[in-house]
Design a protein around this motif. Structure first.
Motif, PDB file in Angstrom:
ATOM      1  N   LEU A  31      10.960   9.391  -1.496  1.00  0.00           N
ATOM      2  CA  LEU A  31      11.646   8.850  -0.309  1.00  0.00           C
ATOM      3  C   LEU A  31      10.895   9.236   0.968  1.00  0.00           C
ATOM      4  CD1 LEU A  31      15.384   9.424  -1.269  1.00  0.00           C
ATOM      5  CD2 LEU A  31      14.107   7.265  -1.193  1.00  0.00           C
ATOM      6  N   LYS A  32      10.410  10.462   1.035  1.00  0.00           N
ATOM      7  CA  LYS A  32       9.656  10.906   2.212  1.00  0.00           C
ATOM      8  C   LYS A  32       8.370  10.098   2.375  1.00  0.00           C
ATOM      9  CE  LYS A  32      12.230  14.389   3.545  1.00  0.00           C
ATOM     10  NZ  LYS A  32      12.900  14.405   4.831  1.00  0.00           N
ATOM     11  N   GLU A  72       0.826  -1.213   0.000  1.00  0.00           N
ATOM     12  CA  GLU A  72       0.000   0.000   0.000  1.00  0.00           C
ATOM     13  C   GLU A  72       0.861   1.264   0.000  1.00  0.00           C
ATOM     14  OE1 GLU A  72      -3.803   2.023   2.286  1.00  0.00           O
ATOM     15  OE2 GLU A  72      -2.694   0.431   3.296  1.00  0.00           O
ATOM     16  N   SER A  73       1.949   1.263   0.754  1.00  0.00           N
ATOM     17  CA  SER A  73       2.848   2.423   0.782  1.00  0.00           C
ATOM     18  C   SER A  73       3.472   2.674  -0.583  1.00  0.00           C
ATOM     19  CB  SER A  73       3.961   2.218   1.817  1.00  0.00           C
ATOM     20  OG  SER A  73       3.428   2.126   3.106  1.00  0.00           O
ATOM     21  N   VAL A  74       3.867   1.596  -1.253  1.00  0.00           N
ATOM     22  CA  VAL A  74       4.460   1.711  -2.590  1.00  0.00           C
ATOM     23  C   VAL A  74       3.418   2.215  -3.583  1.00  0.00           C
ATOM     24  CG1 VAL A  74       5.490   0.402  -4.494  1.00  0.00           C
ATOM     25  CG2 VAL A  74       6.235  -0.009  -2.145  1.00  0.00           C
ATOM     26  N   GLN A  75       2.188   1.724  -3.483  1.00  0.00           N
ATOM     27  CA  GLN A  75       1.115   2.178  -4.373  1.00  0.00           C
ATOM     28  C   GLN A  75       0.836   3.666  -4.192  1.00  0.00           C
ATOM     29  OE1 GLN A  75      -1.979  -0.534  -3.189  1.00  0.00           O
ATOM     30  NE2 GLN A  75      -1.521  -1.968  -4.851  1.00  0.00           N
ATOM     31  N   ILE A  76       0.775   4.111  -2.958  1.00  0.00           N
ATOM     32  CA  ILE A  76       0.515   5.521  -2.673  1.00  0.00           C
ATOM     33  C   ILE A  76       1.656   6.386  -3.196  1.00  0.00           C
ATOM     34  CG2 ILE A  76       0.323   7.235  -0.812  1.00  0.00           C
ATOM     35  CD1 ILE A  76      -1.189   5.006   0.787  1.00  0.00           C
ATOM     36  N   ALA A  77       2.886   5.982  -2.926  1.00  0.00           N
ATOM     37  CA  ALA A  77       4.046   6.749  -3.383  1.00  0.00           C
ATOM     38  C   ALA A  77       4.065   6.832  -4.912  1.00  0.00           C
ATOM     39  CB  ALA A  77       5.339   6.128  -2.865  1.00  0.00           C
ATOM     40  N   ALA A  78       3.804   5.726  -5.588  1.00  0.00           N
ATOM     41  CA  ALA A  78       3.795   5.716  -7.050  1.00  0.00           C
ATOM     42  C   ALA A  78       2.711   6.636  -7.589  1.00  0.00           C
ATOM     43  CB  ALA A  78       3.599   4.292  -7.570  1.00  0.00           C
ATOM     44  N   GLN A 114      15.064  15.862  -8.839  1.00  0.00           N
ATOM     45  CA  GLN A 114      15.567  15.730  -7.463  1.00  0.00           C
ATOM     46  C   GLN A 114      14.428  15.891  -6.458  1.00  0.00           C
ATOM     47  OE1 GLN A 114      18.640  18.528  -6.482  1.00  0.00           O
ATOM     48  NE2 GLN A 114      18.752  17.881  -4.359  1.00  0.00           N
ATOM     49  N   ARG A 115      13.573  16.845  -6.689  1.00  0.00           N
ATOM     50  CA  ARG A 115      12.440  17.075  -5.782  1.00  0.00           C
ATOM     51  C   ARG A 115      11.451  15.909  -5.806  1.00  0.00           C
ATOM     52  NH1 ARG A 115      11.673  23.430  -7.277  1.00  0.00           N
ATOM     53  NH2 ARG A 115      13.364  24.188  -5.948  1.00  0.00           N
ATOM     54  N   LEU A 116      11.201  15.355  -6.981  1.00  0.00           N
ATOM     55  CA  LEU A 116      10.307  14.204  -7.075  1.00  0.00           C
ATOM     56  C   LEU A 116      10.896  12.996  -6.346  1.00  0.00           C
ATOM     57  CD1 LEU A 116       9.122  14.556 -10.766  1.00  0.00           C
ATOM     58  CD2 LEU A 116       7.755  14.935  -8.710  1.00  0.00           C
ATOM     59  N   ALA A 117      12.197  12.785  -6.499  1.00  0.00           N
ATOM     60  CA  ALA A 117      12.858  11.665  -5.814  1.00  0.00           C
ATOM     61  C   ALA A 117      12.812  11.863  -4.295  1.00  0.00           C
ATOM     62  CB  ALA A 117      14.298  11.531  -6.290  1.00  0.00           C
ATOM     63  N   THR A 118      13.033  13.088  -3.851  1.00  0.00           N
ATOM     64  CA  THR A 118      12.968  13.391  -2.416  1.00  0.00           C
ATOM     65  C   THR A 118      11.565  13.140  -1.884  1.00  0.00           C
ATOM     66  OG1 THR A 118      14.735  15.024  -2.596  1.00  0.00           O
ATOM     67  CG2 THR A 118      13.290  15.206  -0.684  1.00  0.00           C
ATOM     68  N   ALA A 119      10.562  13.552  -2.640  1.00  0.00           N
ATOM     69  CA  ALA A 119       9.171  13.323  -2.223  1.00  0.00           C
ATOM     70  C   ALA A 119       8.874  11.832  -2.128  1.00  0.00           C
ATOM     71  CB  ALA A 119       8.219  13.990  -3.213  1.00  0.00           C
TER      72      ALA A 119
END
Length: 83
Positions: free
Chosen positions: A79-80, A43-49, A72-77
């Motif tokens: 990871l957060k 679920e966390s991976v689905q939400i992040a994607a 860079q900002r998208l990658a940081t988001a």
């Protein structure tokens, strides 16, 4: 539907509509996140994607002033979201 976007100069042309492209892109991003972060709940991976794909489409349609920082900002988001 693939995850391809044609960019010409400063104009972005999305094939059909963003809603037609989003599922394929979301599947691609979700797969990469799941491979890179196997310890994460599905679920966390689905939400992040979902969030990353939507933010990417938003940046394609309405680019930020500092475009070189977008990836860079998208990658940081991402990871957060997975913390």
């Amino acid at each position: 539907m693939g995850c391809r976007v044609a960019v010409r100069a400063t104009r972005v042309e999305l094939p059909l509509s963003a809603s037609a492209v989003r599922p394929g892109c979301q599947t691609l991003v979700q797969g990469r996140l799941a491979t890179r972060y196997p310890q994460q709940h599905t679920e966390s991976v689905q939400i992040a994607a979902d969030v990353i794909v939507r933010m990417t489409i938003s940046h394609l349609i309405l680019p930020a002033d500092e475009q070189h920082l977008t990836a860079q900002r998208l990658a940081t988001a991402a990871l957060k979201l997975l913390q």
